[in-house]
Scaffold this motif. Structure first.
Motif, PDB file in Angstrom:
ATOM      1  N   LEU A  73       0.909  -1.122   0.088  1.00 55.08           N
ATOM      2  CA  LEU A  73      -0.034   0.058   0.118  1.00 55.08           C
ATOM      3  C   LEU A  73       0.879   1.211   0.020  1.00 55.08           C
ATOM      4  CD1 LEU A  73      -3.018   0.914   0.012  1.00 55.08           C
ATOM      5  CD2 LEU A  73      -2.973   0.811   2.564  1.00 55.08           C
ATOM      6  N   ASP A  74       2.190   1.328   0.543  1.00 59.35           N
ATOM      7  CA  ASP A  74       3.169   2.173   0.830  1.00 59.35           C
ATOM      8  C   ASP A  74       3.996   2.512  -0.479  1.00 59.35           C
ATOM      9  OD1 ASP A  74       2.523   3.380   3.011  1.00 59.35           O
ATOM     10  OD2 ASP A  74       3.879   2.367   4.033  1.00 59.35           O
ATOM     11  N   ARG A  75       4.354   1.414  -1.212  1.00 68.46           N
ATOM     12  CA  ARG A  75       5.399   1.682  -2.037  1.00 68.46           C
ATOM     13  C   ARG A  75       5.104   0.656  -3.206  1.00 68.46           C
ATOM     14  NH1 ARG A  75       9.929   4.800  -0.796  1.00 68.46           N
ATOM     15  NH2 ARG A  75       8.995   6.046   0.962  1.00 68.46           N
ATOM     16  N   ARG A 193      -8.080   5.914 -13.971  1.00 68.01           N
ATOM     17  CA  ARG A 193      -6.969   6.498 -13.364  1.00 68.01           C
ATOM     18  C   ARG A 193      -7.179   8.037 -13.446  1.00 68.01           C
ATOM     19  NH1 ARG A 193      -1.871   4.398 -12.917  1.00 68.01           N
ATOM     20  NH2 ARG A 193      -0.893   6.333 -13.904  1.00 68.01           N
ATOM     21  N   TYR A 196      -8.837   9.373 -10.327  1.00 64.87           N
ATOM     22  CA  TYR A 196      -7.812   9.757  -9.000  1.00 64.87           C
ATOM     23  C   TYR A 196      -6.744  10.480  -9.317  1.00 64.87           C
ATOM     24  CZ  TYR A 196     -10.549   5.643  -7.423  1.00 64.87           C
ATOM     25  OH  TYR A 196     -11.997   4.755  -7.281  1.00 64.87           O
ATOM     26  N   ALA A 197      -6.923  11.385 -10.465  1.00 69.15           N
ATOM     27  CA  ALA A 197      -5.937  12.374 -10.634  1.00 69.15           C
ATOM     28  C   ALA A 197      -4.566  11.607 -11.223  1.00 69.15           C
ATOM     29  CB  ALA A 197      -5.949  13.403  -9.513  1.00 69.15           C
ATOM     30  N   LEU A 198      -4.470  10.442 -11.150  1.00 71.48           N
ATOM     31  CA  LEU A 198      -3.220   9.918 -11.798  1.00 71.48           C
ATOM     32  C   LEU A 198      -3.125  10.193 -13.167  1.00 71.48           C
ATOM     33  CD1 LEU A 198      -4.078   6.226 -10.334  1.00 71.48           C
ATOM     34  CD2 LEU A 198      -2.285   7.604  -9.504  1.00 71.48           C
ATOM     35  N   PRO A 199      -1.658  10.397 -13.347  1.00 74.87           N
ATOM     36  CA  PRO A 199      -1.249  10.826 -14.834  1.00 74.87           C
ATOM     37  C   PRO A 199      -1.510  10.068 -15.905  1.00 74.87           C
ATOM     38  CG  PRO A 199       0.717   9.824 -13.591  1.00 74.87           C
ATOM     39  CD  PRO A 199      -0.469  10.050 -12.569  1.00 74.87           C
ATOM     40  N   GLU A 215      -0.723   1.502  -9.099  1.00 73.01           N
ATOM     41  CA  GLU A 215      -1.018   2.908  -8.783  1.00 73.01           C
ATOM     42  C   GLU A 215      -2.274   3.029  -8.489  1.00 73.01           C
ATOM     43  OE1 GLU A 215       2.753   4.828 -11.232  1.00 73.01           O
ATOM     44  OE2 GLU A 215       0.659   5.171 -11.840  1.00 73.01           O
ATOM     45  N   GLN A 218      -3.618   1.491  -5.233  1.00 68.93           N
ATOM     46  CA  GLN A 218      -3.200   2.125  -4.127  1.00 68.93           C
ATOM     47  C   GLN A 218      -4.317   3.514  -4.056  1.00 68.93           C
ATOM     48  OE1 GLN A 218       0.519   3.812  -4.429  1.00 68.93           O
ATOM     49  NE2 GLN A 218       1.659   2.170  -3.333  1.00 68.93           N
ATOM     50  N   ALA A 219      -4.647   4.123  -5.090  1.00 69.01           N
ATOM     51  CA  ALA A 219      -5.494   5.233  -5.046  1.00 69.01           C
ATOM     52  C   ALA A 219      -6.885   4.737  -4.588  1.00 69.01           C
ATOM     53  CB  ALA A 219      -5.686   6.049  -6.402  1.00 69.01           C
ATOM     54  N   LYS A 222      -6.764   3.890  -0.763  1.00 66.31           N
ATOM     55  CA  LYS A 222      -6.702   5.269  -0.094  1.00 66.31           C
ATOM     56  C   LYS A 222      -8.096   6.130  -0.139  1.00 66.31           C
ATOM     57  CE  LYS A 222      -1.837   4.866   0.032  1.00 66.31           C
ATOM     58  NZ  LYS A 222      -0.333   5.442  -0.200  1.00 66.31           N
ATOM     59  N   HIS A 223      -8.734   5.946  -1.329  1.00 61.26           N
ATOM     60  CA  HIS A 223     -10.004   6.906  -1.411  1.00 61.26           C
ATOM     61  C   HIS A 223     -11.115   6.317  -0.526  1.00 61.26           C
ATOM     62  CE1 HIS A 223      -9.168  10.504  -4.029  1.00 61.26           C
ATOM     63  NE2 HIS A 223      -7.972   9.839  -4.107  1.00 61.26           N
TER      64      HIS A 223
ATOM     65  N   GLU B  34      10.762   3.992  -6.308  1.00 64.74           N
ATOM     66  CA  GLU B  34       9.473   3.253  -5.898  1.00 64.74           C
ATOM     67  C   GLU B  34       8.277   4.428  -5.988  1.00 64.74           C
ATOM     68  OE1 GLU B  34      10.051   1.741  -1.944  1.00 64.74           O
ATOM     69  OE2 GLU B  34      11.499   0.302  -2.475  1.00 64.74           O
ATOM     70  N   ILE B  35       7.117   3.868  -6.118  1.00 64.51           N
ATOM     71  CA  ILE B  35       5.992   4.985  -6.437  1.00 64.51           C
ATOM     72  C   ILE B  35       4.877   4.836  -5.117  1.00 64.51           C
ATOM     73  CG2 ILE B  35       4.203   5.528  -8.039  1.00 64.51           C
ATOM     74  CD1 ILE B  35       5.891   3.859 -10.268  1.00 64.51           C
ATOM     75  N   SER B  36       4.346   5.862  -4.844  1.00 65.45           N
ATOM     76  CA  SER B  36       3.189   5.896  -3.957  1.00 65.45           C
ATOM     77  C   SER B  36       2.304   7.134  -4.512  1.00 65.45           C
ATOM     78  CB  SER B  36       3.865   6.197  -2.617  1.00 65.45           C
ATOM     79  OG  SER B  36       2.827   5.818  -1.552  1.00 65.45           O
ATOM     80  N   TYR B  37       1.158   6.553  -3.887  1.00 66.66           N
ATOM     81  CA  TYR B  37      -0.095   7.288  -3.989  1.00 66.66           C
ATOM     82  C   TYR B  37      -0.689   8.242  -2.871  1.00 66.66           C
ATOM     83  CZ  TYR B  37      -4.777   8.817  -5.556  1.00 66.66           C
ATOM     84  OH  TYR B  37      -5.951   9.689  -5.903  1.00 66.66           O
ATOM     85  N   TYR B  38      -0.595   9.663  -2.796  1.00 70.11           N
ATOM     86  CA  TYR B  38      -1.190  10.246  -1.653  1.00 70.11           C
ATOM     87  C   TYR B  38      -2.273  10.700  -1.660  1.00 70.11           C
ATOM     88  CZ  TYR B  38       3.427   9.104   0.643  1.00 70.11           C
ATOM     89  OH  TYR B  38       4.391   8.316   1.111  1.00 70.11           O
ATOM     90  N   ARG B  39      -3.332  10.709  -1.028  1.00 67.13           N
ATOM     91  CA  ARG B  39      -4.650  11.357  -1.059  1.00 67.13           C
ATOM     92  C   ARG B  39      -4.300  12.637  -0.719  1.00 67.13           C
ATOM     93  NH1 ARG B  39     -10.241   9.355   1.181  1.00 67.13           N
ATOM     94  NH2 ARG B  39     -11.511  10.954   0.332  1.00 67.13           N
ATOM     95  N   ARG B  58       5.196  13.078  -9.322  1.00 70.22           N
ATOM     96  CA  ARG B  58       4.872  13.005 -10.578  1.00 70.22           C
ATOM     97  C   ARG B  58       3.673  13.490 -11.073  1.00 70.22           C
ATOM     98  NH1 ARG B  58       3.506  12.281 -14.866  1.00 70.22           N
ATOM     99  NH2 ARG B  58       3.446  10.627 -16.267  1.00 70.22           N
ATOM    100  N   SER B  59       2.471  13.835 -10.223  1.00 71.28           N
ATOM    101  CA  SER B  59       1.359  14.285 -10.524  1.00 71.28           C
ATOM    102  C   SER B  59       0.602  14.805  -9.227  1.00 71.28           C
ATOM    103  CB  SER B  59       0.349  13.351 -11.099  1.00 71.28           C
ATOM    104  OG  SER B  59      -0.111  12.454 -10.381  1.00 71.28           O
ATOM    105  N   ASP B 101      -4.605  15.142  -4.678  1.00 67.80           N
ATOM    106  CA  ASP B 101      -4.169  13.626  -4.647  1.00 67.80           C
ATOM    107  C   ASP B 101      -2.876  13.704  -5.788  1.00 67.80           C
ATOM    108  OD1 ASP B 101      -6.631  12.782  -3.659  1.00 67.80           O
ATOM    109  OD2 ASP B 101      -7.714  12.657  -5.397  1.00 67.80           O
ATOM    110  N   LEU B 103       0.647  11.628  -6.955  1.00 72.97           N
ATOM    111  CA  LEU B 103       1.626  10.557  -7.121  1.00 72.97           C
ATOM    112  C   LEU B 103       2.955  10.634  -7.093  1.00 72.97           C
ATOM    113  CD1 LEU B 103       1.061   7.343  -7.934  1.00 72.97           C
ATOM    114  CD2 LEU B 103       1.682   8.088 -10.333  1.00 72.97           C
TER     115      LEU B 103
END
Lengths: 236, 626
Positions: A73-75, A193, A196-199, A215, A218-219, A222-223, B34-39, B58-59, B101, B103
């Protein structure tokens, strides 16, 4: 399959499958997919998996590349991501070449699916497998294992498309919308995607789609869920 | 590399410091992240967390905070953060939170250090721009320099020892002995009680050991007499939220050994010289005391040579723009004061009382190294031109020439006391200011923006306050003048278009410059002055004015704070530029060459100019012509 969650127990199913299986490689893999009942999403080790295939027909189409990336969930651990191009037994269809950008020459030097299957399974072992649209990966993997080991393999997956569908497709409002001919929210990977504002990614391959799927999960978590969400409740 | 990480490599390759890496290295970086998503609204780093990665957005967008919770910076796509923590013992120094939100990519520290070692440009990017912050962090860690940004309240260790005005001198002396203090506050209890039931006191006077000696014992006064008769009434006070250094400057300026600290006018404690001895002379104070001990213009010129060194030392000590501006202004004022003292020694005492005024940046406590002398004189209403003009002409000339030699060049616009036009009686000044306010023609507006930042530095300084109060009262109720002044404040615009071009042409040969004063700090000060006059603020310093403006609530949410950051940032870039000029032996100016800026500096600068631009637009809307 998502609808049968209440009656159906993955644990019982996998235990029975493992004991019936005569192939040690497959048997071990099945056992590795029996997760503790209270495993939370924050504790779980995931792996996102994506296949590129020559088409959607599991009987006639074949896998041409496989991408996977382990994550929590973290990385998302890009450094441990893996990618294989595999040589199909039939000829490549022209249109899939355009989609995946994999050339004939790249494929002619590639190993066959049979040759890489054990490596793939060992990367998935002990991890919760995450896909976007479980039909492709589940069915094609099942057939590949059939082909290589002469035994079936069905195990739980988390499907980010199904999770989107629960939110955007289920419920009486959407049924009504569909009845009235309205357009439903797209739950394709790229569109999901965006919510969730993912690129937006421009290049597509099995590995970049696996990363994109990781990704997205994860989003979604978290949402929509807490860190204590039990991971088996997401299984499909 | 696997074709699959091209996406990540391609992204990173578009942003510094990754632009400095060769393709092969970039690909290695791309496969190592490494990648992580933050709300939105979740913490990326909390203060003190362990940190082992460099973060790349990244975004989305991330806000970086100071420990006290104030916003420090806003970062968006392509920006990096966390380098400070990585360079310093793997602890998070500045907490980070996702404001959208987001990344994020995480680059492991091992690779980060390797890149710093192998690629100078990479190291330069992540280290140099943070050098100042870094120094500050290191300094604060050692526990030094912390006082420089500390508020007076933090030095107050005990409640004030107080006695009622009705007490006798004997009681007061006993109370001082009992509580072993060298100073006593004389108060009136106010009949109204606050909600918590604690009595409130009004400060009416102060009594010190020295007062007992000089006003009581040596005069043989009756000890049963009222303490009110021997106290110093209406003592100077300082607000608990003032910076320690300001308290210190105040004590120096008025030669005070005890300074009552107040909270909303109510006594909260007493600051004694001994309390701030450990704060002792950063160099600016030393220079001030030196100035007051010189006996001729020639000697003052010698001292003046140290001013730029002192300026540099303050920058090195990471003083804020506000502190540096104040210190430079106190030094400038001290030169004026000493020159006036010397002038009076030479010419004899003034025939009528007067007040010597500082105008512009010195009055605002925002002076930097090179500033024209802007000054004027308020004369007593008893002034008789035929009889007294010669004296003040000579006095002004003496001061003005002296200032010029001490590094404060003559004002090109002749706004100086040597100009007979700017030596007026109080009544004439009022009439003149009233005329400017009532008939705001271009000339009047130009003058207003210089003269309405005024401060008395010598003589009847209270006249300056009176005059300023007059200005504030009259402008506040004159929407026409405010609207005109607002229009006038829009004449100098930030160089935004220039920046766009600059970004596009960064590889070109064009060497152009931005005048940070004309296009940055000056229009900001203009803009702040309009709001300050509108809310009736008596402050002259732009930061203090902003506090008053924020308190008055006329700005949209957070705008005031943004303006403060912008002002501090622009002033600081200007200050650092001046330091470079001094160190390189160049003529000091306010022109920065964008070529010499790092990417972060350029972005921050642009952001600051944006704040100015938005605030100017708001000004037009807030003060319309009816």
């Amino acid at each position: 399959m998502g609808r049968v969650k209440d009656e159906f127990s993955w644990r019982a199913f996998l235990t029975q499958q493992a004991s019936a299986c005569e192939q040690p490689v497959v048997q071990q893999f099945i056992e590795s997919q029996i997760f503790p009942e209270h495993l939370t999403v924050a504790e779980a080790e995931f792996v996102a998996l994506d296949f590129e295939t020559t088409g959607l027909d599991v009987e006639n189409d074949e896998i041409v590349s496989i991408g996977l990336v382990p994550f929590t969930l973290d990385r998302i651990k890009v450094s441990q991501a893996r990618h294989w191009i595999v040589k199909p037994e039939c000829n490549l269809k022209d249109d899939s070449i355009v989609i995946h950008g994999i050339t004939h020459s790249a494929i002619s030097d590639a190993p066959t699916l049979d040759e890489v299957l054990e490596q793939v399974l060992s990367c998935l072992a002990g991890r919760v497998v995450v896909v976007h649209y479980q039909y492709i990966e589940r069915e094609f993997l099942n057939r590949a294992v059939q082909h290589r080991f002469d035994t079936g393999l069905v195990f739980p997956m988390v499907d980010t498309m199904w999770l989107e569908g629960v939110l955007y497709r289920a419920g009486w409002r959407n049924k009504l919308k569909r009845l009235l001919g309205g357009r439903l929210q797209s739950i394709r990977l790229a569109d999901s995607r965006l919510r969730y504002a993912l690129p937006r990614y421009h290049l597509h391959s099995a590995m970049s789609d696996a990363i994109a799927t990781a990704e997205l999960l994860q989003a979604q978590i978290k949402h929509r869920y807490s860190n204590n969400k039990i991971v088996t409740e997401l299984f499909l | 590399m696997e074709a699959e990480q091209i996406e990540i490599a391609e992204f990173l390759g578009r942003y510094p410091p990754f632009t400095f890496l060769p393709e092969k290295t970039l690909q290695r970086v791309a496969t190592s992240v490494e990648i992580s998503y933050y709300r939105q609204g979740t913490d990326v780093f909390r203060f003190g967390d362990e940190i082992h990665d460099l973060c790349i957005i990244r975004s989305g967008a991330v806000e970086i905070y100071r420990r006290n919770g104030n916003l420090y910076n806003r970062l968006s796509v392509g920006d990096v953060f966390g380098q400070l923590g990585l360079l310093m013992s793997n602890r998070v120094r500045l907490p980070a939170r996702a404001m959208e939100d987001s990344l994020l990519y995480f680059l492991p520290e091992k690779l980060f250090h390797e890149l710093c070692d192998d690629f100078e440009e990479f190291a330069y990017f992540v280290e140099v721009d943070d050098k100042r912050k870094l120094n500050k962090e290191v300094e604060q860690q050692r526990g030094e320099g912390a006082l420089s940004s500390e508020k007076v309240a933090t030095l107050i260790t005990r409640a004030p020892v107080m006695i009622n005005t009705s007490a006798s001198i004997r009681h007061a002396a006993l109370k001082m002995t009992e509580d072993s203090v060298s100073c006593l506050l004389i108060v009136d209890e106010i009949s109204s009680y606050e909600d918590d039931g604690e009595p409130q006191y009004d400060l009416v006077g102060i009594l010190t050991d020295r007062d007992l000696r000089t006003r009581v014992v040596s005069q043989g006064l009756d000890l049963d007499g009222s303490v009110a008769a021997v106290m110093t009434p209406h003592p100077k006070t300082i607000d608990k939220d003032t910076y320690v250094f300001e308290a210190m400057l105040m004590m120096l300026r008025f030669n005070l050994h005890h300074l009552p600290v107040v909270d909303h006018g109510r006594p909260k404690g007493v600051l004694a010289i001994s309390d701030i001895v450990r704060y002792e002379s950063k160099n600016s104070l030393y220079i001030v005391s030196l100035i007051h001990r010189q006996h001729s213009q020639e000697e003052l010129v010698e001292v003046a040579k140290d001013v730029s060194d002192c300026f540099i030392r303050m920058v090195r000590q990471d003083s804020s723009a506000h502190m540096i501006g104040s210190a430079m202004s106190v030094i400038g004022r001290s030169f004026k004061q000493r020159l006036l003292e010397l002038a009076e020694e030479k010419l004899g005492p003034p025939p009528v009382p007067y007040c010597f005024l500082a105008l512009g940046s010195m009055a605002r406590d925002e002076q930097l190294l090179i500033t024209d002398q802007d000054n004027a004189i308020i004369l007593s209403n008893e002034y008789d031109h035929a009889k007294h003009n010669a004296y003040f002409e000579a006095l002004s000339a003496f001061v003005s020439d002296g200032l010029d030699k001490c590094g404060y060049p003559y004002c090109s616009g002749r706004i100086m006391a040597t100009n007979p036009r700017w030596r007026k009686t109080i009544s004439d000044w009022r009439a003149c200011f009233a005329d400017w306010i009532d008939t705001p023609n271009p000339d009047a507006l130009l003058n207003s923006s210089v003269f309405f930042d005024l401060e008395g530095v010598w003589g009847k300084t209270e006249w300056a306050e009176e005059l300023y109060r007059f200005v504030v009262n009259r402008t506040k109720s004159s929407p026409k003048f405010l609207a005109s002044l607002a229009r006038n404040a829009l004449l100098r615009t930030p160089p935004l278009g220039f920046f766009k071009e600059f970004v596009m042409e960064q590889d070109g040969e064009h060497r152009r410059t931005i005048n940070l004063k004309r296009r940055g700090t000056a229009p900001l000060a203009d803009l702040i002055r309009v709001h300050a006059l509108a809310v009736g603020s008596m402050s002259r310093n732009s930061f203090s004015r902003l506090d008053d403006i924020i308190r008055a609530g006329i700005l949209p949410d957070k705008r005031g704070q943004e303006l403060k950051y912008a002002l501090e940032y622009l002033a600081m870039v200007r200050i650092r530029h001046q330091v470079e000029d001094v160190e390189e032996g160049q003529e000091i100016d306010n022109n920065i060459e964008p070529d010499t800026l790092s990417d972060i500096e350029r972005r921050n600068l642009k952001e600051a100019f944006n704040v100015l631009n938005n605030s100017q637009r708001f000004l037009k809307y807030r003060y319309p012509f009816s």
